[in-house]
Write an enzyme that holds these catalytic residues in place. Structure first.
Site, PDB file in Angstrom:
ATOM      1  N   SER A  40       0.975  -1.419   0.047  1.00  0.00           N
ATOM      2  CA  SER A  40      -0.147   0.105  -0.011  1.00  0.00           C
ATOM      3  C   SER A  40       0.943   1.169   0.141  1.00  0.00           C
ATOM      4  O   SER A  40       0.389   2.424  -0.310  1.00  0.00           O
ATOM      5  CB  SER A  40      -1.007  -0.004   1.116  1.00  0.00           C
ATOM      6  OG  SER A  40      -0.172   0.191   2.333  1.00  0.00           O
ATOM      7  N   LYS A 105       0.899   4.508   6.983  1.00  0.00           N
ATOM      8  CA  LYS A 105       0.447   5.270   5.879  1.00  0.00           C
ATOM      9  C   LYS A 105       0.846   6.863   6.085  1.00  0.00           C
ATOM     10  O   LYS A 105       1.916   6.986   6.769  1.00  0.00           O
ATOM     11  CB  LYS A 105      -1.136   5.351   6.090  1.00  0.00           C
ATOM     12  CG  LYS A 105      -1.795   4.393   6.096  1.00  0.00           C
ATOM     13  CD  LYS A 105      -1.980   3.554   4.708  1.00  0.00           C
ATOM     14  CE  LYS A 105      -2.817   1.927   5.003  1.00  0.00           C
ATOM     15  NZ  LYS A 105      -2.713   1.201   3.635  1.00  0.00           N
TER      16      LYS A 105
END
Length: 265
Positions: A40, A105
């Protein structure tokens, strides 16, 4: 009178005990190891990257404790102590608000910000971010990491061992932080979103691999991240220490020596 061998064993046990204590304190207060399990955050972080999370960056909460169980009873800290504010663009490890697992993230939205994706372009407070062409990110289409998943490619279908290609852009945030982002498809479910207004005391996170990231663009009710409360922050990722492309770090022929001690940008 104890024999020399008994004294040697005792000294070894004491040394081992204090080494474990020091390691525990070091991990609890300063740095926490983290393996990258998914794609990701490509190409900033690759599957198999190993890094230490700087836990001093934002202060401490009960979610910063590495030994806590589901109820975090060993770490009865309320809120966050020695707190400092993260900066937009930081790559952050945080505890997922409902799944009780750590995620990594990029911090996109600060409290009070309005975040929206419009035709695949990030808008912050109504203004599109600056984008530059970054060429292509090319990797081999093959099983990656211990889970053995294969990457998604913009040039699908791709045969085993062939080049898996994704267009790359350089995104510059309002505070001047620049980083790579990848695009796999146009018109994906997260390329056009409503306006998200970040609540006070919360943050908005996104993955750099924009079409392959469950993040704050998706509510927690469908497996996403939603808004992340400040106390769930664990620390900042500053540098990749080691990287392996294989199923095990012992497969030395899969080590990525060019990523050792690589700064996270």
């Amino acid at each position: 009178m104890a024999s020399k061998s008994e004294g040697g064993i005792g000294e070894t046990l004491r040394t081992l005990f204090w080494a474990l204590v020091i390691a525990g304190v070091f991990r609890t207060l300063f740095f926490q190891p983290f393996w990258i399990p998914s794609g990701s955050m490509k190409d900033t972080l690759l599957i198999g990257d190993f890094l230490f999370v700087n836990k001093m960056a934002y202060g401490y909460s009960r979610y910063s404790c590495p030994f806590a169980g589901p109820d975090f009873s060993p770490c009865p800290v309320e809120g966050r102590i020695f707190a400092s504010e993260p900066e937009r663009g930081d790559v952050v490890v945080f505890r997922h608000p409902t799944k009780n697992v750590d995620f990594i993230k990029r911090l996109i939205g600060l409290p009070g910000d309005k975040i929206q994706m419009v035709r695949g372009i990030l808008h912050i407070n109504g203004t599109p971010v600056k984008l530059q062409d970054g060429g292509q990110f090319v990797e081999t289409y093959e099983p990656q990491g211990p889970q053995g998943g294969r990457p998604r490619c913009a040039n699908e279908p791709v045969g085993e061992g062939a080049d898996c290609i994704k267009p790359r852009q350089i995104e510059t945030l309002p505070n001047g932080v620049s980083h790579d982002i990848l695009n796999i498809i146009n018109g994906g479910r997260a390329d056009d979103t409503p306006v998200f207004t970040v609540p006070e005391g919360h943050y908005f996170f996104m993955g750099d691999n924009r079409d392959n990231s469950e993040d704050s663009r998706f509510p927690q009710s469908i497996g996403g991240v939603g808004f992340v409360p400040a106390e769930y922050l664990v620390g900042r990722a500053d540098r990749v220490m080691f990287s392996s492309a294989g199923k095990s770090l012992f497969y030395f022929w899969t080590w990525r020596s060019d990523r050792f001690f690589k700064a996270v940008e």
